[in-house]
Design an enzyme around this catalytic site. Structure first.
Site, PDB file in Angstrom:
ATOM      1  N   ILE A 100      -2.829  -8.193 -19.029  1.00  0.00           N
ATOM      2  CA  ILE A 100      -1.408  -8.524 -19.040  1.00  0.00           C
ATOM      3  C   ILE A 100      -0.909  -8.350 -17.612  1.00  0.00           C
ATOM      4  O   ILE A 100      -1.462  -7.565 -16.846  1.00  0.00           O
ATOM      5  CB  ILE A 100      -0.599  -7.665 -20.045  1.00  0.00           C
ATOM      6  CG1 ILE A 100      -0.858  -6.168 -19.847  1.00  0.00           C
ATOM      7  CG2 ILE A 100      -0.892  -8.076 -21.463  1.00  0.00           C
ATOM      8  CD1 ILE A 100      -0.078  -5.293 -20.816  1.00  0.00           C
ATOM      9  N   ASP A 101       0.118  -9.093 -17.258  1.00  0.00           N
ATOM     10  CA  ASP A 101       0.605  -9.102 -15.882  1.00  0.00           C
ATOM     11  C   ASP A 101       1.049  -7.716 -15.422  1.00  0.00           C
ATOM     12  O   ASP A 101       1.419  -6.867 -16.244  1.00  0.00           O
ATOM     13  CB  ASP A 101       1.789 -10.064 -15.743  1.00  0.00           C
ATOM     14  CG  ASP A 101       1.428 -11.494 -16.090  1.00  0.00           C
ATOM     15  OD1 ASP A 101       0.243 -11.843 -15.961  1.00  0.00           O
ATOM     16  OD2 ASP A 101       2.325 -12.246 -16.493  1.00  0.00           O
ATOM     17  N   LYS A 102       1.066  -7.536 -14.121  1.00  0.00           N
ATOM     18  CA  LYS A 102       1.501  -6.272 -13.526  1.00  0.00           C
ATOM     19  C   LYS A 102       2.847  -5.822 -14.080  1.00  0.00           C
ATOM     20  O   LYS A 102       3.019  -4.669 -14.467  1.00  0.00           O
ATOM     21  CB  LYS A 102       1.586  -6.421 -12.006  1.00  0.00           C
ATOM     22  CG  LYS A 102       2.198  -5.230 -11.296  1.00  0.00           C
ATOM     23  CD  LYS A 102       2.439  -5.511  -9.832  1.00  0.00           C
ATOM     24  CE  LYS A 102       3.181  -4.359  -9.164  1.00  0.00           C
ATOM     25  NZ  LYS A 102       3.529  -4.655  -7.756  1.00  0.00           N
TER      26      LYS A 102
END
Length: 307
Positions: free
Chosen positions: A139-141
């Site tokens: 999952i994105d930062k």
């Protein structure tokens, strides 16, 4: 240091293009800024002469790009607190905070979830190598939420197959710009790397199939609180899909509004539920994590504005 080379001969269709633009189009895994740095460092020649980034290509130009041998990397364990929802000999399920990168990458080799996991549980699957051990999905930062990590190769392959077969239950919570009129809907639009801005994804004809189901949980004065269920899991899928229908996520610095009303650290997106078949127990397991404080506070603020 040894180097390997990439060679190109310019055809008539590319005459007049800047060399940095041409190479960024030709090399899929390298951004235009990376190309420009290599040109500036003298690693690119045209007809055996070093050129600048604004060099305009001519027919039959011979381009040579010299790539240095990759540096052998070692990812160090780091004593970073992590929220573990479940752990056994095969998997570890964590609630990743907003702002934490999942795995190391060039220019960012510390402070990641992988660094923290290596300190905590020592053993992670080796399938993705030294940089991404155990990482089955990401999952994105700036997206928070539930993530499963494999502690051995057998579990990794099993979980990866479930993701490939679209049998993993992945539910996200998000806050969008604007009011979504429909109570629910499905976005089925292919996603691929943006043809010009290589760090972005985009709706691209011929891209990979991407399907997002959404339903409205609550409407505010100028925003909508939604739940999204992923049928596929493309990079930035929810962010790209919601933006494509005119409702980008609040706080999204890439696909959202240029002027942000709320000072968030990134998009208002939280992976709230993750369900899958345990790789060795063969039982369905489901994990849920409540949204982080900033997300809940934003919802309360939007509710108050709507009164």
């Amino acid at each position: 240091m040894q180097t390997q080379s990439m060679n190109f001969i310019v055809d008539i269709d590319n005459v007049g293009k800047r060399i940095d633009v041409f190479l960024a189009e030709m090399i899929e895994n390298m951004s235009r800024s990376q190309i420009q740095k290599m040109v500036n460092d003298g690693n690119v020649t045209v007809n055996e002469k070093i050129v600048k980034n604004n060099y305009k290509l001519k027919e039959e130009d011979e381009i040579v790009l010299n790539l240095p041998e990759p540096v052998m990397l070692k990812v160090e364990p780091e004593d970073i607190p992590i929220d573990i929802l479940y752990e056994d000999d095969d998997i570890v399920v964590v609630n990743k905070p907003q702002g934490m990168v999942v795995h190391p990458a060039p220019g960012n080799y510390s402070g990641t979830l992988v660094n923290a996991l290596l300190y905590h549980c020592k053993n992670l699957s080796s399938i993705n190598g030294v940089i991404r051990p155990g990482i089955v999905h990401r999952i994105d930062k700036d997206t928070s939420g539930v993530l499963v990590v494999a502690k051995n190769d057998i579990s990794h392959r099993n979980l990866a197959e479930q993701i490939k077969e679209h049998t993993v239950n992945r539910i996200y919570l998000a806050i969008t710009e604007g009011i979504i009129k429909e109570d629910y809907g499905t976005i089925n639009r292919p996603i691929a790397r943006h043809p010009v801005e290589r760090k972005k994804m985009a709706i691209v004809e011929g891209g990979r199939e991407a399907i997002t189901h959404f339903n409205v949980l609550e409407r505010f004065k100028e925003n909508t609180y939604i739940q999204c269920k992923l049928e596929t899991g493309r990079t930035h899928q929810i962010r790209v899909h919601m933006s494509s229908i005119g409702h980008p996520l609040v706080g999204d610095p890439v696909y959202g509004y240029k002027k942000q009303k709320y000072r968030l650290q990134g998009q208002a997106l939280h992976a709230t539920t993750l369900g899958f078949i345990h790789p060795t127990k063969k039982e369905y397991m489901e994990f849920t994590a409540a949204p982080p404080d900033y997300f809940i506070e934003l919802i309360e603020k939007l509710r108050n504005q709507s009164k």
